[in-house]
Each structure stands twice: as C-alpha cells, then as structure tokens.
Design a protein around this motif. Structure first.
Motif, PDB file in Angstrom:
ATOM      1  N   ILE A   1      40.597  42.941  37.299  1.00 23.17           N
ATOM      2  CA  ILE A   1      39.627  43.875  36.725  1.00 23.17           C
ATOM      3  C   ILE A   1      40.206  45.290  36.608  1.00 23.17           C
ATOM      4  O   ILE A   1      39.939  46.006  35.650  1.00 23.17           O
ATOM      5  CB  ILE A   1      38.295  43.797  37.512  1.00 23.17           C
ATOM      6  CG1 ILE A   1      37.765  42.353  37.360  1.00 23.17           C
ATOM      7  CG2 ILE A   1      37.275  44.812  37.004  1.00 23.17           C
ATOM      8  CD1 ILE A   1      36.575  41.987  38.176  1.00 23.17           C
TER       9      ILE A   1
ATOM     10  N   PHE B   1      30.302  39.841  33.420  1.00 23.65           N
ATOM     11  CA  PHE B   1      30.210  41.268  33.777  1.00 23.65           C
ATOM     12  C   PHE B   1      28.821  41.826  33.485  1.00 23.65           C
ATOM     13  O   PHE B   1      28.197  41.457  32.487  1.00 23.65           O
ATOM     14  CB  PHE B   1      31.233  42.075  32.976  1.00 23.65           C
ATOM     15  CG  PHE B   1      32.646  41.848  33.432  1.00 23.65           C
ATOM     16  CD1 PHE B   1      33.089  42.356  34.650  1.00 23.65           C
ATOM     17  CD2 PHE B   1      33.534  41.110  32.658  1.00 23.65           C
ATOM     18  CE1 PHE B   1      34.391  42.139  35.089  1.00 23.65           C
ATOM     19  CE2 PHE B   1      34.848  40.890  33.091  1.00 23.65           C
ATOM     20  CZ  PHE B   1      35.267  41.402  34.312  1.00 23.65           C
TER      21      PHE B   1
ATOM     22  N   ALA C   1      39.301  49.590  34.730  1.00 23.53           N
ATOM     23  CA  ALA C   1      38.070  49.817  35.507  1.00 23.53           C
ATOM     24  C   ALA C   1      38.480  50.208  36.927  1.00 23.53           C
ATOM     25  O   ALA C   1      39.567  49.857  37.386  1.00 23.53           O
ATOM     26  CB  ALA C   1      37.235  48.546  35.545  1.00 23.53           C
TER      27      ALA C   1
ATOM     28  N   ASN D   1      26.543  45.796  33.890  1.00 28.60           N
ATOM     29  CA  ASN D   1      26.625  47.205  34.302  1.00 28.60           C
ATOM     30  C   ASN D   1      25.420  47.984  33.786  1.00 28.60           C
ATOM     31  O   ASN D   1      24.608  47.465  33.011  1.00 28.60           O
ATOM     32  CB  ASN D   1      27.941  47.822  33.798  1.00 28.60           C
ATOM     33  CG  ASN D   1      27.904  48.145  32.333  1.00 28.60           C
ATOM     34  OD1 ASN D   1      27.687  49.283  31.943  1.00 28.60           O
ATOM     35  ND2 ASN D   1      28.068  47.135  31.472  1.00 28.60           N
TER      36      ASN D   1
ATOM     37  N   GLU E   1      30.095  41.715  38.682  1.00 26.42           N
ATOM     38  CA  GLU E   1      30.166  40.504  37.881  1.00 26.42           C
ATOM     39  C   GLU E   1      29.669  39.347  38.734  1.00 26.42           C
ATOM     40  O   GLU E   1      29.956  39.279  39.925  1.00 26.42           O
ATOM     41  CB  GLU E   1      31.574  40.283  37.311  1.00 26.42           C
ATOM     42  CG  GLU E   1      32.715  40.411  38.273  1.00 26.42           C
ATOM     43  CD  GLU E   1      32.927  39.148  39.049  1.00 26.42           C
ATOM     44  OE1 GLU E   1      32.875  39.198  40.299  1.00 26.42           O
ATOM     45  OE2 GLU E   1      33.133  38.092  38.420  1.00 26.42           O
TER      46      GLU E   1
ATOM     47  N   ASP F   1      36.191  47.429  26.837  1.00 27.94           N
ATOM     48  CA  ASP F   1      34.927  48.119  27.148  1.00 27.94           C
ATOM     49  C   ASP F   1      34.738  48.311  28.655  1.00 27.94           C
ATOM     50  O   ASP F   1      33.847  49.041  29.092  1.00 27.94           O
ATOM     51  CB  ASP F   1      33.732  47.339  26.581  1.00 27.94           C
ATOM     52  CG  ASP F   1      33.751  47.288  25.061  1.00 27.94           C
ATOM     53  OD1 ASP F   1      34.344  48.210  24.455  1.00 27.94           O
ATOM     54  OD2 ASP F   1      33.211  46.326  24.493  1.00 27.94           O
ATOM     55  N   LEU F   2      35.574  47.642  29.436  1.00 26.58           N
ATOM     56  CA  LEU F   2      35.474  47.789  30.900  1.00 26.58           C
ATOM     57  C   LEU F   2      36.089  49.095  31.387  1.00 26.58           C
ATOM     58  O   LEU F   2      35.839  49.543  32.504  1.00 26.58           O
ATOM     59  CB  LEU F   2      36.205  46.627  31.601  1.00 26.58           C
ATOM     60  CG  LEU F   2      35.508  45.263  31.538  1.00 26.58           C
ATOM     61  CD1 LEU F   2      36.494  44.163  31.919  1.00 26.58           C
ATOM     62  CD2 LEU F   2      34.320  45.246  32.498  1.00 26.58           C
TER      63      LEU F   2
ATOM     64  N   ILE G   1      33.458  49.043  38.968  1.00 25.91           N
ATOM     65  CA  ILE G   1      32.963  47.668  39.093  1.00 25.91           C
ATOM     66  C   ILE G   1      33.155  47.143  40.514  1.00 25.91           C
ATOM     67  O   ILE G   1      34.278  47.162  41.035  1.00 25.91           O
ATOM     68  CB  ILE G   1      33.707  46.728  38.097  1.00 25.91           C
ATOM     69  CG1 ILE G   1      33.531  47.199  36.651  1.00 25.91           C
ATOM     70  CG2 ILE G   1      33.263  45.275  38.261  1.00 25.91           C
ATOM     71  CD1 ILE G   1      32.154  46.992  36.069  1.00 25.91           C
TER      72      ILE G   1
ATOM     73  N   ILE H   1      29.125  45.327  27.059  1.00 24.01           N
ATOM     74  CA  ILE H   1      30.555  45.004  27.108  1.00 24.01           C
ATOM     75  C   ILE H   1      30.787  43.859  26.120  1.00 24.01           C
ATOM     76  O   ILE H   1      30.211  42.782  26.280  1.00 24.01           O
ATOM     77  CB  ILE H   1      30.956  44.531  28.529  1.00 24.01           C
ATOM     78  CG1 ILE H   1      30.513  45.547  29.551  1.00 24.01           C
ATOM     79  CG2 ILE H   1      32.431  44.138  28.605  1.00 24.01           C
ATOM     80  CD1 ILE H   1      31.549  46.182  30.356  1.00 24.01           C
TER      81      ILE H   1
END
Ligand code: GTR
Length: 332
Positions: A188, A158, A193, A160, A216, A170-171, A176, A165
């Motif tokens: 995901i 991943f 997310a 961002n 990702e 944390d996603l 995403i 993360i």
C-alpha cells in the motif's frame, strides 16, 4: 495408654486415607471436564464467531460434554497480534484470526497475501479445501500452534472518507490503516499512501479522530465495525482474499489424547463448511446495509490495471514461494 495410642493412630490413618481419596476424586472430576477459551475479535452475530460457536458445540457434543470451549468474542481477550502471542505460550487455547497477523509465525502463509492470488471466491475455496490448504495447515506445526482449519473472508477492498478510488494512483496521499503485516505495508505504501498499522478494534476511533482516512476490508467487517458511517467511499477492487484461520495452542493440544485432537480437527472442518455458507449470506446482507446507508460503492473499471500495478510484490518472493504461487494459480 497403649489403646489410646492405637485409637489416635487409626484416626490419623483414616484421615490421611479419606483426604487422599477425596483429593483424588477432585483430580478425576477435573480431568472429566476441560474448559478451553477461544478468542475472537468479531461480535457474536458475525459469521466467524458463529463458526467458532459451531466448532465449540461439535466438540462438546462429540466428547459428551468433557471438552467445552467458551468463545470470547468482540475482542474480549485483546487484539489479534496479542491473541496470537498468547496462544503460542498457552495462555489462550484457541483463536480465530486473520492469516495476515499470523504470517509472522507461519511464513509460508504469506502466499495468501499475494494480491490477486485467487481468480475468485471459488478458486480460493478450492485451494483452501484441497491439498495445498491441508499442506499449509500442517506447515504451522512446530511453531507453537496447531492449524485446525480455514474460514472464509471474501475479498478486501479499499475505503476512505475523502474520495472515490478508481485507479491505484488515487491512493496517493491517503492515510490508510493496514493490518500488522509486512507485505500489506509494502504494497500500500508503494502507491504513495501513508500506511498506519493498527489493530482492527482501533480503526473506528482512528477514523473518528481523523488519524486515518481509510482502511481496507471485506463488506462484513466494513459494516459490522461501523466504518461505513465514517468512511463512505468503498471501491470494489478485490486486491486481497486473505483467509481466516482457526488455531490451537500446541502446548495445550499436546496434553490431549490423539483421539481428542482428532475430534477437534474434525469439528473445525465441519465448522468451516457451515461458516462458508453463512459468509455468503453475510456479504450480501452487509453490502445492502452500507448501500442503504448511502455509502458510495465504486466498482473499478479496469481490474487488470490493478493486478499489473501489484505484480512487483510477486517478483520479490523467494524461489520456494514462487513455486507455491504457481501451484495455487494452477488449481482449476
Ligand atoms: C477482518 C478479519 C479480522 C481482522 C480484520 C482486520 O476481515 O476478519 O480477523 O483481521 O479484518 O483488518 O484487522
């Protein structure tokens, strides 16, 4: 009068014979050289593109120039989904694509979308080059494609623009980008997310306009597409190892002799061996570039936590898929 009549007749006959002969010669000349198109979304320098080129060179060499394959790199023939559709109806002859968007056409390959299905790179290569890899390539036949071989694509991670993360949670809240495939979507979004499916060629702009926060992918794609310049937090969690596949259109291949198809298959196998070596170098080179640029690379501490958080996907699979998963896991 009669003489003139014969002169005219013989003139017409010779014209017909001459025309017939030359057009026949043209047809033969056409049969002598066949030019195919191979679609590739990565740039010319990327290892898969160089693998495609190696494949094309081998085919050309072994057919004494009779079969030529022109590699259209950098997405000149479109995004992967549309490339695959065009290969299916014979408008594009060959393509190198990721297995993800291809799964829709070859459902058994969904097994490669099981997170953490491979223990590591060696395990993945053993499976692809062994009995299971061959079996899965064969399973594609009948769907409009011929599966020629695999290319290596390492592990996907991943990244961002917002934050590091470290843990699956944390996603949460991030937008995403995902490949256009069901399992990835499901996986995901499970972490809270927002998933946004789009073609690879649109991701850079998506990051630039803030339509997405991240995506990702492996190091080489993250680097070569310039995503690291816009989304500088990259976490090595290795959730997927999704191989690349070289496919041919059955409509096109059915017109070739058995020997030519054999030559093409052999060339693809050799191109794979070449690309694998190049891939390893490319991964190292790409990681170095993004680190030097200043991307924050986070190695996750607790991989088991990530593995466990994604197990639910396995439970949703059919009995047949479970068996295939087990066979892959048993490969030592
Ligand atoms: C890369 C892969 C591409 C493309 C891309 C994506 O790793 O090599 O073929 O599928 O990922 O995320 O769309």
């Amino acid at each position: 009068m009669r003489k003139n009549f014969f002169i005219i007749i013989s003139f017409v006959v010779s014209l017909v014979v001459l025309f017939g002969f030359s057009s026949c010669k043209r047809k033969n000349a056409k049969a002598e050289t066949i030019v195919f198109r191979l679609a590739e979304i990565h740039p010319q320098k990327y290892s898969t593109t160089r693998g495609d080129q190696r494949f094309a060179d081998l085919v050309k060499e072994r057919t004494n120039g009779r079969i030529q394959i022109k590699v259209f790199h950098s997405g000149q023939l479109g995004e992967e989904k549309s490339i695959i559709e065009q290969v299916q109806f014979g408008a594009i002859d060959f393509a190198r694509v990721s297995v993800s968007p291809f799964c829709e056409f070859a459902p058994k390959l969904n097994v490669f979308l099981m997170p953490y299905i491979f223990r590591d790179e060696d395990h993945a290569l053993k499976v692809l080059q062994g009995e299971i890899g061959d079996e899965l390539l064969d399973s594609i036949e009948g769907s409009g494609f011929l599966g020629l071989g695999w290319f290596d694509s390492g592990a996907r991670n991943f990244y961002n623009s917002k934050r590091e993360i470290k843990r699956p949670e944390d996603l949460k809240g991030l937008r995403i980008r995902v490949q256009e495939t069901k399992i990835m979507n499901q996986l995901i979004s499970h972490f809270g997310a927002t998933v946004i499916p789009m073609g690879f060629g649109e991701v850079y702009q998506g990051l630039q306009t803030n339509d997405i926060d991240g995506a990702e992918n492996n190091f080489p794609s993250y680097e070569s597409a310039g995503h690291y310049q816009l989304a500088g937090f990259y976490s090595i969690d290795e959730h997927f190892r999704i191989p690349e596949i070289l496919i041919a259109s059955s409509i096109v291949m059915d017109k070739l002799s058995v020997d030519d198809v054999k030559t093409i298959k052999q060339a693809a196998l050799e191109a794979f061996v070449y690309q694998q070596v190049e891939w390893k170098k490319e991964e190292v080179r790409a990681e170095k570039i993004v680190r030097e640029y200043g991307a924050v690379i986070t190695k996750i501490d607790n991989k088991q936590e990530w593995i466990d958080s994604m197990k639910f996907i396995y439970e949703q699979q059919s009995e047949e898929m479970q068996q295939l998963i087990k066979r892959i896991q048993d490969v030592q």
